[in-house]
Write an enzyme that holds these catalytic residues in place. Structure first.
Site, PDB file in Angstrom:
ATOM      1  N   LYS A 162       0.780  -1.150  -0.034  1.00 33.59           N
ATOM      2  CA  LYS A 162       0.005  -0.005  -0.070  1.00 33.59           C
ATOM      3  C   LYS A 162       0.864   1.035  -0.089  1.00 33.59           C
ATOM      4  O   LYS A 162       1.849   1.488   0.948  1.00 33.59           O
ATOM      5  CB  LYS A 162      -0.716   0.061   1.190  1.00 33.59           C
ATOM      6  CG  LYS A 162      -1.904  -1.044   1.404  1.00 33.59           C
ATOM      7  CD  LYS A 162      -2.927  -0.750   0.125  1.00 33.59           C
ATOM      8  CE  LYS A 162      -4.205  -1.701   0.070  1.00 33.59           C
ATOM      9  NZ  LYS A 162      -5.285  -1.544  -0.763  1.00 33.59           N
ATOM     10  N   ASP A 190      -0.452  -0.635  -4.695  1.00 35.30           N
ATOM     11  CA  ASP A 190      -1.856  -0.112  -4.618  1.00 35.30           C
ATOM     12  C   ASP A 190      -1.796   1.268  -4.055  1.00 35.30           C
ATOM     13  O   ASP A 190      -1.470   1.554  -2.778  1.00 35.30           O
ATOM     14  CB  ASP A 190      -2.978  -0.816  -3.850  1.00 35.30           C
ATOM     15  CG  ASP A 190      -4.214  -0.621  -4.067  1.00 35.30           C
ATOM     16  OD1 ASP A 190      -4.477   0.608  -4.644  1.00 35.30           O
ATOM     17  OD2 ASP A 190      -5.300  -1.246  -3.547  1.00 35.30           O
ATOM     18  N   GLU A 218      -1.886  -0.308  -8.849  1.00 35.99           N
ATOM     19  CA  GLU A 218      -3.221  -0.182  -8.524  1.00 35.99           C
ATOM     20  C   GLU A 218      -3.748   1.309  -8.350  1.00 35.99           C
ATOM     21  O   GLU A 218      -3.006   1.863  -7.675  1.00 35.99           O
ATOM     22  CB  GLU A 218      -3.757  -1.103  -7.520  1.00 35.99           C
ATOM     23  CG  GLU A 218      -4.974  -1.750  -7.694  1.00 35.99           C
ATOM     24  CD  GLU A 218      -5.464  -2.833  -6.771  1.00 35.99           C
ATOM     25  OE1 GLU A 218      -4.529  -3.555  -6.338  1.00 35.99           O
ATOM     26  OE2 GLU A 218      -6.373  -2.809  -6.169  1.00 35.99           O
ATOM     27  N   ASP A 243      -9.140  -0.004 -10.128  1.00 36.44           N
ATOM     28  CA  ASP A 243      -9.759  -0.615  -8.921  1.00 36.44           C
ATOM     29  C   ASP A 243     -11.144   0.323  -8.625  1.00 36.44           C
ATOM     30  O   ASP A 243     -12.190  -0.219  -9.254  1.00 36.44           O
ATOM     31  CB  ASP A 243      -9.049  -0.715  -7.640  1.00 36.44           C
ATOM     32  CG  ASP A 243      -9.703  -1.598  -6.527  1.00 36.44           C
ATOM     33  OD1 ASP A 243     -10.946  -1.831  -6.730  1.00 36.44           O
ATOM     34  OD2 ASP A 243      -9.096  -1.662  -5.512  1.00 36.44           O
ATOM     35  N   LYS A 267     -14.201  -6.746  -7.456  1.00 34.68           N
ATOM     36  CA  LYS A 267     -14.640  -7.025  -6.266  1.00 34.68           C
ATOM     37  C   LYS A 267     -16.263  -7.030  -6.225  1.00 34.68           C
ATOM     38  O   LYS A 267     -16.722  -6.368  -6.902  1.00 34.68           O
ATOM     39  CB  LYS A 267     -14.318  -6.017  -5.246  1.00 34.68           C
ATOM     40  CG  LYS A 267     -12.567  -5.779  -5.359  1.00 34.68           C
ATOM     41  CD  LYS A 267     -12.523  -4.555  -4.246  1.00 34.68           C
ATOM     42  CE  LYS A 267     -10.723  -4.501  -4.086  1.00 34.68           C
ATOM     43  NZ  LYS A 267     -10.374  -3.236  -3.726  1.00 34.68           N
TER      44      LYS A 267
END
Ligand SMILES: [Mg+2]
Length: 358
Positions: A162, A190, A218, A243, A267
């Site tokens: 992250k 991400d 991402e 995303d 997702k």
């Protein structure tokens, strides 16, 4: 098998360590489990995770949408008319994708039980296990490198790092982690919308020049900045993944037809469940684009459905389903089994969930 009743129960579990991204910090899972009943005494499970900063779905909205809109729309319908049920779920209210996902899951669980097959087989039956990455929360570079090493020692060979809080420090974070782990361990980043488009290009180019060997990045820019996402994709070499910019099947068509990204993250909480997710996979296949499957902070219930889809369909090439592994305690009996970095699918009928210890 006629749909006759529904129960919505809150489930709370602490996380092993805080989960921190550019958007939020979470210390415990708080989610709703759906139990959908049919007249033969069968139960189908589903899950809705409230993630206000991503889906905007609040706990109260989830409850209201399920009990006052979605369930009344499908009550009395036969599970075998699954296409009609899915049409009702998707048409009875706009947005509310987490609530829709929970009921969609429960219907698929019951559909598979009616067919007397494991759900992953009905979704395509391509494989029986997948390998998940594990998330390294955003912190100081050295703390992140320590977490990364711990995960590699535990058997993970893909890390999701992250970033997205201070691009200068983000480069240091990735460099420190890369230096601390074996070369063969894959790193995906991400940014959770944390950069602007020019900052993203500058940061990613520097990472490319430093040879940090990054598999993909991402959501570098805010979810609404589709032109910015395309600018980043056009001006860097590392594959760029959408995303938060991609919820619906329409989003998938829009983003892929202008090549705003190289790869997409599906997702269930964003697209409203397995029914829409399957369509998004097919759209991506038509564009020659790979999919990753991810999740929100969810229990073994939601992850078992995501894993069933991932084991069903070959269009899903990457797996980010570590959420239930980050929990202190597994309160779900049945469903998927984690073994180091592997997720083994249940061979029981339906999604394989036997019960929840609320
Ligand atoms: Mg993400």
């Amino acid at each position: 098998m006629k749909i006759v009743g529904i129960d919505l129960k809150p489930l709370e579990v602490s996380l092993e360590k805080p989960f921190k991204t550019a958007l939020r910090e979470v210390t415990n899972l708080k989610t709703y489990i759906v139990e959908l009943y049919t007249d033969d005494g069968s139960v189908g499970y589903g899950e809705a995770a409230s993630t206000p900063v991503i889906t905007g779905d609040l706990e109260g909205n989830i409850k209201d949408a399920i009990l006052n809109y979605i369930f009344p729309a499908i009550k009395g319908m036969e599970i075998e008319e699954i296409e009609n049920i899915m049409n009702k779920i998707n048409k009875c209210i706009i947005k509310n994708t987490s609530a829709k996902a929970a009921v969609d899951m429960a219907v698929y669980d019951l559909f598979a039980k009616m067919c007397n097959k494991p759900l992953y087989v009905l979704l395509g039956g391509a494989r029986e296990e997948i390998e998940t990455d594990i998330t390294v929360s955003v912190k100081d570079p050295y703390d992140m490198a320590r977490d990364a090493k711990e995960y590699v020692d535990r058997g993970f060979n893909t890390l999701k790092i992250k970033v997205g809080i201070d691009s200068e420090l983000d480069i240091k974070r990735v460099k420190t982690i890369r230096d601390a782990i074996p070369k063969e361990v894959k790193i995906r980043l991400d940014a959770n919308q944390g950069w602007n488009a020019k900052e993203a290009v500058r940061t990613i180019k520097r990472m490319e020049d430093m040879g940090l060997d990054i598999e993909l990045i991402e959501q570098p820019v805010p979810y609404y900045d589709i032109e910015g996402l395309k600018y980043v994709t056009d001006n860097t070499y590392i594959p760029i993944m959408a995303d938060e910019s991609l919820f619906s099947i329409q989003d998938a068509v829009k983003l892929l037809s202008i090549r705003a990204c190289d790869i997409i993250n599906i997702k269930l909480m964003k697209c409203g469940g397995l029914y829409n997710a399957q369509k998004i996979i097919s759209i991506a296949e038509a564009f020659g684009v790979e999919c990753m499957i991810g999740s929100m902070m969810e229990s073994g219930v939601g992850i078992s459905f995501a894993a069933s889809l991932a084991c069903g369909r070959l269009g899903i090439k990457k797996f980010d389903l570590d959420a239930a592994l980050l929990l202190k305690e597994n309160k779900v009996d049945g469903g998927i089994i984690y073994e180091k970095n592997k997720i083994k699918i249940s061979k029981d009928i339906g999604v394989g969930i036997k019960g929840i210890r609320y």
